[in-house]
Design a protein around this motif. Structure first.
Motif, PDB file in Angstrom:
ATOM      1  N   SER A 124      -2.915   1.467  17.550  1.00 56.14           N
ATOM      2  CA  SER A 124      -2.916   1.229  16.218  1.00 56.14           C
ATOM      3  C   SER A 124      -1.914   0.358  15.551  1.00 56.14           C
ATOM      4  N   SER A 128       0.321   1.737   9.822  1.00 58.01           N
ATOM      5  CA  SER A 128      -0.089   3.208   9.523  1.00 58.01           C
ATOM      6  C   SER A 128       0.756   4.060   9.267  1.00 58.01           C
ATOM      7  N   TRP A 144       2.100   9.019   6.743  1.00 54.53           N
ATOM      8  CA  TRP A 144       1.610   8.227   5.386  1.00 54.53           C
ATOM      9  C   TRP A 144       1.383   9.070   4.231  1.00 54.53           C
ATOM     10  N   ASN A 147      -1.893   5.690  -0.744  1.00 51.34           N
ATOM     11  CA  ASN A 147      -2.485   4.576  -0.426  1.00 51.34           C
ATOM     12  C   ASN A 147      -2.156   3.359  -1.387  1.00 51.34           C
ATOM     13  N   LYS A 150      -0.820  -0.539  -0.374  1.00 49.10           N
ATOM     14  CA  LYS A 150      -1.218  -0.746   1.048  1.00 49.10           C
ATOM     15  C   LYS A 150      -2.266  -1.614   0.997  1.00 49.10           C
ATOM     16  N   ALA A 154      -3.649  -1.984   6.676  1.00 48.32           N
ATOM     17  CA  ALA A 154      -3.071  -0.837   6.765  1.00 48.32           C
ATOM     18  C   ALA A 154      -3.650   0.495   6.550  1.00 48.32           C
ATOM     19  N   LYS A 155      -4.644   0.472   5.716  1.00 42.60           N
ATOM     20  CA  LYS A 155      -5.447   1.416   5.210  1.00 42.60           C
ATOM     21  C   LYS A 155      -6.399   1.796   6.447  1.00 42.60           C
ATOM     22  N   SER A 156      -6.990   0.676   6.893  1.00 40.69           N
ATOM     23  CA  SER A 156      -8.098   0.836   7.887  1.00 40.69           C
ATOM     24  C   SER A 156      -7.369   1.367   9.163  1.00 40.69           C
ATOM     25  N   LYS A 157      -6.184   0.894   9.620  1.00 40.11           N
ATOM     26  CA  LYS A 157      -5.452   1.535  10.877  1.00 40.11           C
ATOM     27  C   LYS A 157      -5.086   3.244  10.590  1.00 40.11           C
ATOM     28  N   PHE A 158      -4.529   3.615   9.295  1.00 38.47           N
ATOM     29  CA  PHE A 158      -4.445   4.853   9.112  1.00 38.47           C
ATOM     30  C   PHE A 158      -5.737   5.609   9.267  1.00 38.47           C
ATOM     31  N   GLU A 161      -6.867   6.072  12.633  1.00 38.99           N
ATOM     32  CA  GLU A 161      -5.990   6.958  13.594  1.00 38.99           C
ATOM     33  C   GLU A 161      -6.522   8.430  13.348  1.00 38.99           C
ATOM     34  N   ASN A 178       1.878   2.634  18.161  1.00 34.70           N
ATOM     35  CA  ASN A 178       1.910   2.050  16.948  1.00 34.70           C
ATOM     36  C   ASN A 178       3.105   0.841  17.165  1.00 34.70           C
TER      37      ASN A 178
END
Length: 337
Positions: A124, A128, A144, A147, A150, A154-158, A161, A178
């Motif tokens: 990741s 995130s 986290w 949103n 961000k 960043a949103k896509s990695k969170f 996960e 990470n």
């Protein structure tokens, strides 16, 4: 058998090298139009016998967004190292980033569950993670919480996960790493490679932001050590060697390239004034800005990442950033990659 996604990228190629160096036979995913030339160059950089190691890799054409191809790729696999992702800070790429990093990860998880894969090690990002704790550090407990502000990446990695944690609920043994900003040779047009490219051409500006850095060789060694430890299950680990200001990292890079370091500091007020103008001229020219306001603002944030957990969990001495930068700078100057 082991499967590596994102095998033609910076981290993936180093992961393949480290696994084959340790004697593993590996299956690696690439798109049908992707070249393995970069992987060959990475192996040649570190090994006296690159062909012998490269012959241990079984290349399979697959796509993270093509679930059926992932089903075929994960047949007979015990461990998956998921290093495939789309990294971009161009607002135009937001939808593609979401598709690749969220739906693509969901497809990997589902394929693993369907084919009874035992272990999934997911790469990741520090992007995130949540806000710093009371001591001023960001560690694995920093969750986290919002949103707003961000980046799409960043949103896509969170949310990627979240798909991996879903896999844990379905019986997969998962490990999430990470990494902070990954330093490694090659891929000069993306990631930290851009620092070397820009500074070699005379970059003049820097911000007062602070972030973490880690050598790609340490990232892949940590992933393998974590996966090989049977006592570690369903945990996440920040991978970070040192926290440095952009001024300091640029100074190290400039020294490694024998170039002058950036001299002029940009302040947040300058960005607030310039961004509307940048966007206006981009619109008039038919081109949108290649970076969002969120990403510009992040250049001024001061984030300190803790690596205490990884240091206590595996026997790995992380390389100093100065040593990593000097190594990469020498390769850049020689044009090896």
């Amino acid at each position: 058998m082991i499967l590596v996604t994102g095998g033609t990228g910076l981290t993936g190629s180093h992961l393949l090298f480290e696994l084959t160096r340790k004697g593993h036979s590996v299956r690696a995913i690439k798109r049908n139009n992707s070249s393995i030339e970069f992987v060959t160059k990475v192996f040649s950089l570190y090994a006296l016998n690159p062909k012998e190691l490269l012959d241990r890799i079984e290349w399979v054409d697959a796509d993270l967004l093509d679930y059926s191809s992932l089903l075929n790729a994960t047949i007979g696999i015990e461990t998956v190292y998921h290093a495939g992702a789309l990294v971009s800070f161009n607002p135009k790429d937001a939808e593609a980033i979401s598709e690749t990093n969220i739906r693509g990860t969901a497809n990997i998880v589902d394929a693993c569950v369907h084919n009874h894969v035992k272990n999934l090690c997911h790469m990741s990002s520090i992007a995130s993670l949540g806000e710093a704790n009371e001591q001023g550090f960001i560690d694995e407990s920093c969750i986290w919480t919002k949103n707003k502000g961000k980046s799409a990446y960043a949103k896509s990695k969170f949310f990627g996960e979240m798909e991996v944690w879903r896999g844990a609920e379905m019986g997969l043994r998962i490990i999430i790493v990470n990494p902070s900003i990954i330093l490694g040779p090659g891929r000069w047009s993306t990631g930290s490679g851009q620092f070397f490219c820009k500074i070699s051409k005379g970059l003049l500006f820097y911000t007062n932001g602070i972030c973490g850095y880690i050598d790609v060789r340490d990232v892949v060694k940590a992933m393998i050590l974590l996966n090989e430890n049977p006592n570690i299950k369903n945990e996440r680990f920040i991978l970070n060697s040192e926290n440095l200001s952009y001024k300091d990292i640029f100074l190290l890079i400039a020294k490694s390239l024998e170039k002058n370091p950036p001299r002029y500091q940009i302040t947040p007020k300058m960005v607030s004034f310039c961004f509307p103008i940048i966007k206006l001229f981009g619109t008039l020219s038919g081109k949108e800005p290649t970076i969002s306001r969120e990403n510009l603002n992040s250049a001024f944030s001061k984030s300190y990442y803790s690596s205490e957990k990884i240091k206590k969990s595996v026997d790995l001495q992380l390389l100093p950033v100065s040593e990593s930068v000097q190594f990469i700078g020498e390769i850049f100057r020689k044009g090896t990659l």
